[in-house]
Design a protein around this motif. Structure first.
Motif, PDB file in Angstrom:
ATOM      1  N   ASP A   1      16.188   3.436   8.331  1.00 36.00           N
ATOM      2  CA  ASP A   1      16.293   2.973   6.954  1.00 36.00           C
ATOM      3  C   ASP A   1      15.171   2.010   6.625  1.00 36.00           C
ATOM      4  O   ASP A   1      14.617   2.031   5.525  1.00 36.00           O
ATOM      5  N   GLU A   2      14.826   1.175   7.587  1.00 37.56           N
ATOM      6  CA  GLU A   2      13.782   0.195   7.348  1.00 37.56           C
ATOM      7  C   GLU A   2      12.440   0.871   7.121  1.00 37.56           C
ATOM      8  O   GLU A   2      11.620   0.416   6.319  1.00 37.56           O
ATOM      9  N   LEU A   3      12.187   1.989   7.814  1.00 39.16           N
ATOM     10  CA  LEU A   3      10.948   2.734   7.629  1.00 39.16           C
ATOM     11  C   LEU A   3      10.807   3.178   6.177  1.00 39.16           C
ATOM     12  O   LEU A   3       9.761   2.973   5.541  1.00 39.16           O
ATOM     13  N   GLN A   4      11.856   3.770   5.643  1.00 41.37           N
ATOM     14  CA  GLN A   4      11.802   4.237   4.255  1.00 41.37           C
ATOM     15  C   GLN A   4      11.686   3.069   3.275  1.00 41.37           C
ATOM     16  O   GLN A   4      10.979   3.145   2.267  1.00 41.37           O
ATOM     17  N   ALA A   5      12.361   1.967   3.584  1.00 41.00           N
ATOM     18  CA  ALA A   5      12.298   0.792   2.704  1.00 41.00           C
ATOM     19  C   ALA A   5      10.891   0.203   2.681  1.00 41.00           C
ATOM     20  O   ALA A   5      10.378  -0.180   1.620  1.00 41.00           O
ATOM     21  N   LEU A   6      10.247   0.127   3.856  1.00 38.65           N
ATOM     22  CA  LEU A   6       8.900  -0.431   3.925  1.00 38.65           C
ATOM     23  C   LEU A   6       7.900   0.475   3.212  1.00 38.65           C
ATOM     24  O   LEU A   6       6.991  -0.013   2.526  1.00 38.65           O
ATOM     25  N   LEU A   7       8.051   1.786   3.345  1.00 45.06           N
ATOM     26  CA  LEU A   7       7.162   2.705   2.640  1.00 45.06           C
ATOM     27  C   LEU A   7       7.321   2.572   1.128  1.00 45.06           C
ATOM     28  O   LEU A   7       6.333   2.589   0.389  1.00 45.06           O
ATOM     29  N   ALA A   8       8.555   2.434   0.668  1.00 40.95           N
ATOM     30  CA  ALA A   8       8.780   2.252  -0.768  1.00 40.95           C
ATOM     31  C   ALA A   8       8.164   0.949  -1.258  1.00 40.95           C
ATOM     32  O   ALA A   8       7.571   0.884  -2.340  1.00 40.95           O
ATOM     33  N   MET A   9       8.271  -0.108  -0.446  1.00 41.14           N
ATOM     34  CA  MET A   9       7.692  -1.400  -0.816  1.00 41.14           C
ATOM     35  C   MET A   9       6.172  -1.300  -0.922  1.00 41.14           C
ATOM     36  O   MET A   9       5.563  -1.790  -1.887  1.00 41.14           O
ATOM     37  N   LEU A  10       5.537  -0.643   0.049  1.00 42.87           N
ATOM     38  CA  LEU A  10       4.084  -0.546   0.058  1.00 42.87           C
ATOM     39  C   LEU A  10       3.578   0.362  -1.060  1.00 42.87           C
ATOM     40  O   LEU A  10       2.532   0.111  -1.661  1.00 42.87           O
ATOM     41  N   ALA A  11       4.329   1.408  -1.365  1.00 41.31           N
ATOM     42  CA  ALA A  11       3.929   2.312  -2.441  1.00 41.31           C
ATOM     43  C   ALA A  11       3.950   1.614  -3.791  1.00 41.31           C
ATOM     44  O   ALA A  11       3.177   1.946  -4.695  1.00 41.31           O
TER      45      ALA A  11
ATOM     46  N   TRP B   1      17.590  -0.347  -0.857  1.00 40.95           N
ATOM     47  CA  TRP B   1      16.263  -0.868  -1.167  1.00 40.95           C
ATOM     48  C   TRP B   1      15.704  -0.344  -2.491  1.00 40.95           C
ATOM     49  O   TRP B   1      14.582  -0.640  -2.850  1.00 40.95           O
ATOM     50  N   GLN B   2      16.489   0.466  -3.210  1.00 42.80           N
ATOM     51  CA  GLN B   2      16.041   0.992  -4.492  1.00 42.80           C
ATOM     52  C   GLN B   2      16.554   0.103  -5.623  1.00 42.80           C
ATOM     53  O   GLN B   2      17.743  -0.218  -5.682  1.00 42.80           O
ATOM     54  N   ALA B   3      15.653  -0.304  -6.521  1.00 40.95           N
ATOM     55  CA  ALA B   3      16.057  -1.099  -7.681  1.00 40.95           C
ATOM     56  C   ALA B   3      16.924  -0.236  -8.594  1.00 40.95           C
ATOM     57  O   ALA B   3      16.559   0.895  -8.931  1.00 40.95           O
ATOM     58  N   GLN B   4      18.062  -0.749  -8.978  1.00 35.41           N
ATOM     59  CA  GLN B   4      19.018  -0.022  -9.811  1.00 35.41           C
ATOM     60  C   GLN B   4      19.435  -0.922 -10.972  1.00 35.41           C
ATOM     61  O   GLN B   4      19.212  -2.134 -10.945  1.00 35.41           O
TER      62      GLN B   4
END
Length: 487
Positions: free
Chosen positions: A135-145, A216-219
């Motif tokens: 989960d952290e991998l996907q969260a970090l990628l979303a943050m960097l994007a 980690w997604q803004a809602q």
């Protein structure tokens, strides 16, 4: 016949040589393989226990920290080892973990592009990282994007972070739901996180939520906005109170929320561990432009189980001061008890009460630090002398002599509360003693003791010179007994 036996002997010798050679090669390969596995595992284990640099997370309502002071030399050593492992070919089960750990180090050191490339490789390989890190991998990628324009996605929230008016780049911006009662000290994977760009700007984009929404997604919702920074980045600064405590995120709209930090207030005195021997104490500090008034707070440096100073909850004082100095009577501060604090440690016996909850804001034989906050005419906090990180100074700003410390007081400081109650009962009916007994009776002296309001009220009503706080405590105790407000 002899030639046949010779042929068989030669063949057998050759076979033995081949077997021996194969065994040697297999042993060498196995040793290399095992060495590779051992190195990968060691790197992974080292990274799991590494003393990573501390990050301070600052919100308007609270501050927190993760990690610790870290060891730069050890971090550099681990980085070099991981870089070698990642650059080597191999299919070790620890390779993905090593790559993820190296990406974490790059992000800690704000080498965003390097970290992002490694994380993208992991995502493309669909390599198992292990546990929560998926989960952290996907969260970090979303943050960097989110550092760049996100392919036409709508911006749900944007803003800026500044330090004394200058852009703060490479700062984590974290969204925490206003209704959330808790906080996870390492936010990645638990909360929406963005990173400020070179201009100090951040953005949260609307994601495709046709499937299950991730933490980690803004809602849409109400959020408190905070930042994560290295201690050295925020050293000397304090968060200016935002115009509003939270922000509303809604689809179809772009919200804005800015965070700014102002220089901390400089303290003049006491700051050098001064011994306050008189019946009054004076505080002095530097002026803040635009401040309409100031308020003080005091915290006791109470020893932990190892005898080291461990700060307590600071006690705000209600008086407003329009200048850059304040003076208090020591007896007045002694008569003020802060909110009752119970601290439960990791074991049943690791339990303590806040000493200021029983002995007062300032008490004999104590060590203290103090802070001052500056406010605008509208009551908005402009800055403070207090640091956001959780460590405490090596020595107090001031301390008090032990004159007037009773046996009960000493037992409270030693966290021997049952004995303290017995000692106070023997000491008689002085106002200080009665306040201490009332506090412990009202709230209890163990983790599961709910307190006895009737007993506390009996102590409080014997106080000869009740303070404003005594009157308020009497009202509270009566309400606890009757369930209604009582005069």
């Amino acid at each position: 016949m002899r030639s046949e036996r010779l042929k068989w002997a030669v063949a057998a010798a050759a076979a033995l040589i081949l077997v021996a050679g194969a065994a040697v090669l297999l042993r060498l390969y196995s040793e290399h393989r095992l060495d590779r596995l051992a190195l990968d595992e060691a790197a992974s284990m080292n990274m799991d226990g590494i003393e990573e640099p501390e990050l301070v997370y600052i919100f308007n309502s609270f501050s927190s920290s993760s990690g610790n002071t870290g060891d730069p030399e050890r971090l550099a050593e681990i980085r070099a080892r991981l870089e070698k492992l990642v650059s080597d070919d191999g299919d070790s089960p620890y390779s993905a973990r090593s790559k993820f750990s190296l990406a974490e180090i790059y992000l800690l050191q704000k080498e965003w592009d390097k970290g992002e490339r490694l994380l993208q490789e992991l995502a493309a390989e669909q390599s198992p990282v292990g546990g929560f890190a998926e989960d952290e991998l996907q969260a970090l990628l979303a943050m960097l994007a989110a550092r760049d324009a996100a392919g036409g996605k709508p911006i749900l929230l944007e803003g800026s972070v500044t330090l004394d008016g200058q852009p703060a780049s490479g700062v984590y911006v974290v969204l925490r739901k206003a209704s959330d009662p808790g906080w996870v000290t390492r936010p990645f994977g638990h909360y929406p996180v963005a990173v400020t760009d070179e201009a100090g700007r951040y953005r949260f984009y609307g994601d495709d939520l046709s499937g299950e929404a991730r933490p980690w997604q803004a809602q849409p919702g109400e959020y408190e906005v905070g930042v994560g920074m290295l201690p050295e980045e925020v050293e000397g600064y304090h968060l200016v109170e935002p115009d509003r405590p939270t922000v509303t995120i809604a689809y179809g709209e772009t919200g804005r929320y800015d965070l700014s930090f102002a220089p901390r207030i400089g303290l003049v005195s006491p700051v050098d561990g001064d011994l306050i021997e008189g019946d009054r104490i004076a505080f002095r500090w530097h002026a803040v432009p635009g401040a309409a008034y100031y308020q003080l707070s005091i915290a006791a440096l109470e020893p932990d189980k190892d005898g080291r100073a461990a700060g307590s909850i600071k006690s705000p004082l209600e008086e407003r001061w329009t200048g850059t100095s304040a003076e208090y009577r020591m007896e007045d501060l002694r008569s003020r008890l802060i909110g009752y604090v119970k601290r439960q440690g990791t074991s049943k016996n690791d339990f303590a009460l806040g000493t200021q909850s029983i002995l007062g804001v300032v008490y004999p034989g104590g060590q203290f630090v103090w802070a001052v906050d500056a406010y605008s005419a509208e009551g908005r906090k402009l800055t403070s002398s207090a640091a956001h990180r959780f460590d405490r100074p090596d020595r107090p700003h001031f301390h008090t002599p032990a004159d007037g410390l009773t046996e009960g007081d000493r037992l409270v400081q030693q966290q021997r509360y049952e004995e303290a109650v017995a000692a106070y009962e023997r000491e008689g009916g002085g106002d200080r003693t009665l306040r201490a007994l009332a506090a412990m009776a009202l709230h209890g002296i163990t983790a599961d003791d709910p307190g006895d309001p009737a007993k506390a009220l009996a102590y409080l009503e014997r106080i000869k010179k009740p303070s404003k706080q005594d009157a308020e405590t009497i009202g509270y105790a009566r309400k606890q007994l009757t369930g209604t407000d009582a005069e």
